[in-house]
Design a protein around this motif. Structure first.
Motif, PDB file in Angstrom:
ATOM      1  N   GLY A 100       0.788  -1.231   0.000  1.00 14.25           N
ATOM      2  CA  GLY A 100       0.000   0.000   0.000  1.00 14.25           C
ATOM      3  C   GLY A 100       0.820   1.281   0.000  1.00 14.25           C
ATOM      4  N   LEU A 101       2.125   1.169   0.138  1.00  9.95           N
ATOM      5  CA  LEU A 101       2.959   2.376   0.149  1.00  9.95           C
ATOM      6  C   LEU A 101       2.987   3.025  -1.226  1.00  9.95           C
ATOM      7  N   PRO A 102       2.996   4.364  -1.261  1.00  9.84           N
ATOM      8  CA  PRO A 102       3.168   5.036  -2.542  1.00  9.84           C
ATOM      9  C   PRO A 102       4.564   4.742  -3.098  1.00  9.84           C
ATOM     10  N   ALA A 103       4.726   4.903  -4.401  1.00  7.64           N
ATOM     11  CA  ALA A 103       5.995   4.570  -5.059  1.00  7.64           C
ATOM     12  C   ALA A 103       7.187   5.274  -4.413  1.00  7.64           C
ATOM     13  N   ALA A 104       7.032   6.529  -4.036  1.00  4.57           N
ATOM     14  CA  ALA A 104       8.148   7.272  -3.429  1.00  4.57           C
ATOM     15  C   ALA A 104       8.570   6.646  -2.102  1.00  4.57           C
ATOM     16  N   LYS A 105       7.612   6.184  -1.323  1.00  8.74           N
ATOM     17  CA  LYS A 105       7.932   5.569  -0.025  1.00  8.74           C
ATOM     18  C   LYS A 105       8.558   4.186  -0.191  1.00  8.74           C
ATOM     19  N   LYS A 106       8.312   3.526  -1.318  1.00  7.75           N
ATOM     20  CA  LYS A 106       8.918   2.217  -1.556  1.00  7.75           C
ATOM     21  C   LYS A 106      10.418   2.351  -1.829  1.00  7.75           C
ATOM     22  N   LYS A 107      10.873   3.569  -2.099  1.00  6.77           N
ATOM     23  CA  LYS A 107      12.295   3.814  -2.328  1.00  6.77           C
ATOM     24  C   LYS A 107      13.047   4.066  -1.033  1.00  6.77           C
ATOM     25  N   GLN A 108      12.325   4.240   0.062  1.00  2.23           N
ATOM     26  CA  GLN A 108      12.973   4.462   1.358  1.00  2.23           C
ATOM     27  C   GLN A 108      13.541   3.156   1.885  1.00  2.23           C
ATOM     28  N   PRO A 109      14.476   3.244   2.821  1.00  5.87           N
ATOM     29  CA  PRO A 109      15.023   2.009   3.393  1.00  5.87           C
ATOM     30  C   PRO A 109      13.923   1.156   4.034  1.00  5.87           C
ATOM     31  N   PHE A 110      14.085  -0.153   3.942  1.00  2.51           N
ATOM     32  CA  PHE A 110      13.133  -1.070   4.571  1.00  2.51           C
ATOM     33  C   PHE A 110      13.021  -0.758   6.058  1.00  2.51           C
ATOM     34  N   ARG A 111      14.139  -0.387   6.674  1.00  4.45           N
ATOM     35  CA  ARG A 111      14.159  -0.043   8.101  1.00  4.45           C
ATOM     36  C   ARG A 111      13.146   1.061   8.399  1.00  4.45           C
ATOM     37  N   THR A 112      13.126   2.109   7.599  1.00  3.39           N
ATOM     38  CA  THR A 112      12.194   3.220   7.799  1.00  3.39           C
ATOM     39  C   THR A 112      10.751   2.748   7.643  1.00  3.39           C
ATOM     40  N   ALA A 113      10.501   1.940   6.632  1.00  3.64           N
ATOM     41  CA  ALA A 113       9.152   1.426   6.405  1.00  3.64           C
ATOM     42  C   ALA A 113       8.700   0.542   7.569  1.00  3.64           C
ATOM     43  N   LEU A 114       9.594  -0.286   8.087  1.00  7.94           N
ATOM     44  CA  LEU A 114       9.229  -1.158   9.203  1.00  7.94           C
ATOM     45  C   LEU A 114       8.942  -0.332  10.455  1.00  7.94           C
ATOM     46  N   TYR A 115       9.764   0.675  10.722  1.00  7.10           N
ATOM     47  CA  TYR A 115       9.528   1.539  11.876  1.00  7.10           C
ATOM     48  C   TYR A 115       8.156   2.208  11.755  1.00  7.10           C
TER      49      TYR A 115
END
Length: 125
Positions: A100-115
């Motif tokens: 469900g993340l927008p494309a720009a957020k999928k480029k962030q580190p997995f660590r940031t997304a998990l947090y």
């Protein structure tokens, strides 16, 4: 070159290349999850699955450490997960979040997304 020297050189190159790899992005992690899922039962033997597991364990260890430091400091905490072993996070929940993340957020580190996922799943009340 002797076998021992050749082995030492190869080991050094492998060590340096591992250290030079960048952190996995949320999109890369999601793609790897999808690939592993497509393998079915064979995924258990896949090096991709081992890499996914290692990355998720590494990031979860960092997360737990950060939350524990915040709790010890007595200030505001990022999120408030249950004690280790009491909360269950299903891979499907994480996959749904990452999908469900927008494309720009999928480029962030997995660590940031998990947090961010953990903050949403375990908010402090």
């Amino acid at each position: 070159m002797t076998w021992a020297i050749r082995s030492a050189v190869l080991a050094s190159v492998a060590f340096l290349s591992i250290g030079a790899t960048s952190e996995m992005t949320a999109g890369q992690f999601l793609a790897a999850m999808n690939k592993a899922e497509s393998l079915g039962p064979a995924a258990l033997m896949s090096s991709d699955v081992r890499a996914l597991r290692a990355e998720s364990e590494r990031v979860l260890t960092l997360y737990r450490s950060d939350v524990a430091k915040q709790a010890r400091a007595g200030g505001p905490r990022h999120s408030c997960p249950p004690p280790k072993g009491q909360g269950k996070m299903k891979g499907e929940e994480l996959k749904t979040y990452l999908t469900g993340l927008p494309a720009a957020k999928k480029k962030q580190p997995f660590r940031t997304a998990l947090y961010d996922f953990m903050k949403q799943k375990y908010p402090c009340r």
